[in-house]
Design a protein around this motif. Structure first.
Motif, mmCIF file in Angstrom:
data_model
loop_
_atom_site.group_PDB
_atom_site.id
_atom_site.type_symbol
_atom_site.label_atom_id
_atom_site.label_comp_id
_atom_site.label_asym_id
_atom_site.label_seq_id
_atom_site.Cartn_x
_atom_site.Cartn_y
_atom_site.Cartn_z
ATOM 1 N N GLY A 170 61.266 5.582 22.122
ATOM 2 C CA GLY A 170 62.078 6.672 22.666
ATOM 3 C C GLY A 170 61.254 7.936 22.851
ATOM 4 O O GLY A 170 61.400 8.661 23.841
ATOM 5 N N ILE A 171 60.385 8.199 21.871
ATOM 6 C CA ILE A 171 59.497 9.366 21.979
ATOM 7 C C ILE A 171 58.519 9.191 23.136
ATOM 8 O O ILE A 171 58.239 10.130 23.896
ATOM 9 N N ILE A 172 58.000 7.962 23.296
ATOM 10 C CA ILE A 172 57.095 7.690 24.417
ATOM 11 C C ILE A 172 57.813 7.944 25.739
ATOM 12 O O ILE A 172 57.251 8.553 26.666
ATOM 13 N N GLY A 173 59.071 7.491 25.824
ATOM 14 C CA GLY A 173 59.852 7.726 27.041
ATOM 15 C C GLY A 173 60.058 9.199 27.307
ATOM 16 O O GLY A 173 59.988 9.657 28.461
ATOM 17 N N LEU B 8 56.757 10.693 28.592
ATOM 18 C CA LEU B 8 56.531 10.311 29.986
ATOM 19 C C LEU B 8 57.437 11.103 30.925
ATOM 20 O O LEU B 8 57.022 11.501 32.017
ATOM 21 N N GLY B 9 58.678 11.327 30.461
ATOM 22 C CA GLY B 9 59.599 12.116 31.268
ATOM 23 C C GLY B 9 59.143 13.561 31.404
ATOM 24 O O GLY B 9 59.243 14.166 32.479
ATOM 25 N N LEU B 10 58.613 14.123 30.321
ATOM 26 C CA LEU B 10 58.125 15.504 30.358
ATOM 27 C C LEU B 10 56.873 15.623 31.233
ATOM 28 O O LEU B 10 56.651 16.658 31.878
ATOM 29 N N TRP C 8 72.951 7.432 31.140
ATOM 30 C CA TRP C 8 72.352 6.322 31.875
ATOM 31 C C TRP C 8 71.055 6.740 32.537
ATOM 32 O O TRP C 8 71.009 7.694 33.302
ATOM 33 N N SER C 9 70.012 6.028 32.233
ATOM 34 C CA SER C 9 68.704 6.276 32.833
ATOM 35 C C SER C 9 67.957 4.956 32.908
ATOM 36 O O SER C 9 67.533 4.427 31.880
ATOM 37 N N PRO C 10 67.787 4.398 34.105
ATOM 38 C CA PRO C 10 67.066 3.133 34.241
ATOM 39 C C PRO C 10 65.658 3.187 33.650
ATOM 40 O O PRO C 10 65.204 2.230 33.014
ATOM 41 N N ALA C 11 64.976 4.317 33.852
ATOM 42 C CA ALA C 11 63.611 4.453 33.335
ATOM 43 C C ALA C 11 63.605 4.406 31.806
ATOM 44 O O ALA C 11 62.773 3.731 31.191
ATOM 45 N N ALA C 12 64.551 5.119 31.181
ATOM 46 C CA ALA C 12 64.637 5.125 29.721
ATOM 47 C C ALA C 12 64.976 3.738 29.197
ATOM 48 O O ALA C 12 64.448 3.297 28.168
ATOM 49 N N PHE C 13 65.852 3.030 29.905
ATOM 50 C CA PHE C 13 66.226 1.674 29.503
ATOM 51 C C PHE C 13 65.008 0.752 29.506
ATOM 52 O O PHE C 13 64.799 -0.010 28.562
ATOM 53 N N VAL C 14 64.221 0.844 30.568
ATOM 54 C CA VAL C 14 63.039 -0.014 30.671
ATOM 55 C C VAL C 14 62.038 0.302 29.572
ATOM 56 O O VAL C 14 61.520 -0.593 28.903
ATOM 57 N N ILE C 15 61.788 1.599 29.351
ATOM 58 C CA ILE C 15 60.781 1.997 28.359
ATOM 59 C C ILE C 15 61.222 1.626 26.944
ATOM 60 O O ILE C 15 60.450 1.049 26.170
ATOM 61 N N VAL C 16 62.467 1.954 26.598
ATOM 62 C CA VAL C 16 62.925 1.783 25.209
ATOM 63 C C VAL C 16 63.417 0.368 24.926
ATOM 64 O O VAL C 16 62.906 -0.301 24.013
ATOM 65 N N LYS D 109 64.436 21.239 39.839
ATOM 66 C CA LYS D 109 64.327 19.893 39.275
ATOM 67 C C LYS D 109 64.042 19.894 37.778
ATOM 68 O O LYS D 109 64.064 18.840 37.147
ATOM 69 N N LEU D 110 63.759 21.089 37.239
ATOM 70 C CA LEU D 110 63.329 21.136 35.839
ATOM 71 C C LEU D 110 64.432 20.714 34.870
ATOM 72 O O LEU D 110 64.216 19.911 33.963
ATOM 73 N N GLY D 111 65.620 21.298 35.030
ATOM 74 C CA GLY D 111 66.717 20.999 34.104
ATOM 75 C C GLY D 111 67.075 19.529 34.089
ATOM 76 O O GLY D 111 67.183 18.902 33.028
ATOM 77 N N HIS D 112 67.226 18.957 35.262
ATOM 78 C CA HIS D 112 67.578 17.537 35.371
ATOM 79 C C HIS D 112 66.460 16.654 34.791
ATOM 80 O O HIS D 112 66.716 15.678 34.091
ATOM 81 N N GLY D 113 65.216 17.046 35.074
ATOM 82 C CA GLY D 113 64.079 16.262 34.604
ATOM 83 C C GLY D 113 63.954 16.271 33.092
ATOM 84 O O GLY D 113 63.686 15.231 32.472
ATOM 85 N N ILE D 114 64.165 17.427 32.478
ATOM 86 C CA ILE D 114 64.082 17.529 31.017
ATOM 87 C C ILE D 114 65.212 16.729 30.359
ATOM 88 O O ILE D 114 65.008 16.024 29.363
ATOM 89 N N ALA D 115 66.424 16.821 30.936
ATOM 90 C CA ALA D 115 67.564 16.070 30.394
ATOM 91 C C ALA D 115 67.300 14.566 30.459
ATOM 92 O O ALA D 115 67.567 13.818 29.505
ATOM 93 N N ALA D 116 66.740 14.114 31.580
ATOM 94 C CA ALA D 116 66.440 12.690 31.738
ATOM 95 C C ALA D 116 65.369 12.244 30.740
ATOM 96 O O ALA D 116 65.411 11.123 30.220
ATOM 97 N N ALA D 117 64.401 13.142 30.478
ATOM 98 C CA ALA D 117 63.336 12.813 29.531
ATOM 99 C C ALA D 117 63.895 12.570 28.139
ATOM 100 O O ALA D 117 63.503 11.613 27.451
ATOM 101 N N PHE D 118 64.833 13.378 27.708
ATOM 102 C CA PHE D 118 65.379 13.239 26.358
ATOM 103 C C PHE D 118 66.394 12.100 26.242
ATOM 104 O O PHE D 118 66.760 11.719 25.123
ATOM 105 N N THR D 119 66.829 11.553 27.373
ATOM 106 C CA THR D 119 67.712 10.380 27.320
ATOM 107 C C THR D 119 67.004 9.209 26.656
ATOM 108 O O THR D 119 67.609 8.427 25.912
#
Length: 246
Positions: free
Chosen positions: A157-160, A163-165, A31-39, A177-187
Motif C-alpha cells: 500500500g505504501i509502495i502504491g 508511485l501515486g505521488l 475504487w482505484s484500478p491502479a491501487a488494486f493492481v499494486i496492492v 490535477k493535484l488534489g485528485h492525484g494525491i487522493a488516488a495515491a492514498f487509496t
C-alpha cells in the motif's frame, strides 16, 4: 455456522464504506484500478513466492472454516466413546468392528481400527499423536498464508502511495490535477492497511483458533480410545473426558 465471522465481515465492509461516506470522500474514492493492481495483485504475487503450492492450495481449502468450522459436539463425542467402552466390555474390542466404517472422521476411523486390531495402547497413542501433530502443522502452515498476506499488504500500500505521488509530482504544472492525484495515491494505502487489518490478519487468527479447537477434539479422542484399550470403567472414562468440555 460462525455468525460472529459473518457479522465481522459485514461490519468490516460497513466501517470502510460508511467511514468514506461520512468523511465526505464518497464511494468513488475507494475504487482505484491502479491501487488494486499494486496492492491486491502484488500481495497475491508475494504470497505465491512465499509459500509452496500445496500449502497455498490447502489455505484456500480451509478458509471456509471461518464461516463453517468443522466443529464437533464434544458432549455427543464423549457419549459415543462411553458407548464404545460399554460395547468393548460386553463383546470385546472386536465388537467395535461394525463402528469403524460408520465414522466420517478419518482420524476417528483410524483410531477405532487400531483399537479393533488389538494394537497396544501406547502404540495407538504414538501413532495417533503423530497423525495429530502432522495435521495440525499442515493446517497452521495454511493459516500463516493469510498472516503473510496481512504483512505484505500494508507495505505494498505504501509502495502504491509513493508511485501515486510520483505521478502527482509530474503534474505540478497543472494544479487542477493535484488534489485528485494525491487522493488516488492514498487509496493504495487504504487498500493495504484495510485488507490486512480487516481481512487477512483476522482470517489467520480465526483459522488458528479453529485449528486449536480441532486439535483438542482429537486429543480427547486419543484419551478416550486409550482408556477403552486399557479396559477402564466407562464411568471413569466419562468423568476423565468431561474435563475437555471446559
Amino acid at each position: 455456522m460462525d455468525r460472529l465471522s459473518l457479522i465481522g465481515l459485514f461490519l468490516a465492509l460497513a466501517s470502510l464504506v460508511g467511514g468514506s461516506i461520512l468523511k465526505g470522500a464518497g464511494l468513488a474514492s475507494l475504487w482505484s484500478p491502479a491501487a488494486f493492481v499494486i496492492v491486491i495483485v502484488g500481495t497475491l504475487a508475494s504470497i505465491l513466492l512465499h509459500t509452496s503450492p500445496a500449502v497455498f492450495k490447502h489455505a484456500f481449502k480451509i478458509v471456509s472454516w471461518i464461516i463453517r468450522p468443522p466443529s464437533t459436539d464434544r458432549s455427543d463425542l464423549i457419549r459415543q466413546i462411553v458407548e464404545w467402552s460399554n460395547i468393548a466390555r460386553r463383546q470385546g474390542l472386536l465388537g467395535l468392528e461394525t463402528q469403524v466404517e460408520a465414522q466420517d472422521d478419518p482420524f476417528l476411523r483410524k483410531g477405532l481400527q487400531l483399537l479393533v486390531d488389538g494394537v497396544e495402547p501406547e502404540t495407538i497413542r504414538h501413532m495417533l499423536e503423530i497423525e495429530l501433530s502432522s495435521q495440525e502443522s499442515r493446517d497452521l502452515a495454511a493459516s500463516k498464508v493469510f498472516e503473510g498476506m496481512g504483512i505484505y499488504a500494508p507495505t505494498l500500500g505504501i509502495i502504491g502511495a509513493v508511485l501515486g505521488l510520483i505521478a502527482v509530482m509530474k503534474n505540478l504544472a497543472d494544479p487542477s490535477k493535484l488534489g485528485h492525484g494525491i487522493a488516488a495515491a492514498f487509496t493504495a494505502t487504504i487498500y493495504g492497511i484495510a485488507s490486512a487489518n480487516l481481512l487477512f490478519l483476522p482470517v489467520s487468527a480465526k483459522l488458528k483458533s479453529v485449528i486449536h479447537h480441532n486439535s483438542r477434539d482429537r486429543e480427547m479422542i486419543i484419551e478416550g480410545l486409550i482408556s477403552i484399550a486399557q479396559g477402564e470403567n466407562p464411568r471413569n472414562i466419562e468423568t476423565n473426558l468431561s474435563g475437555f468440555l471446559h
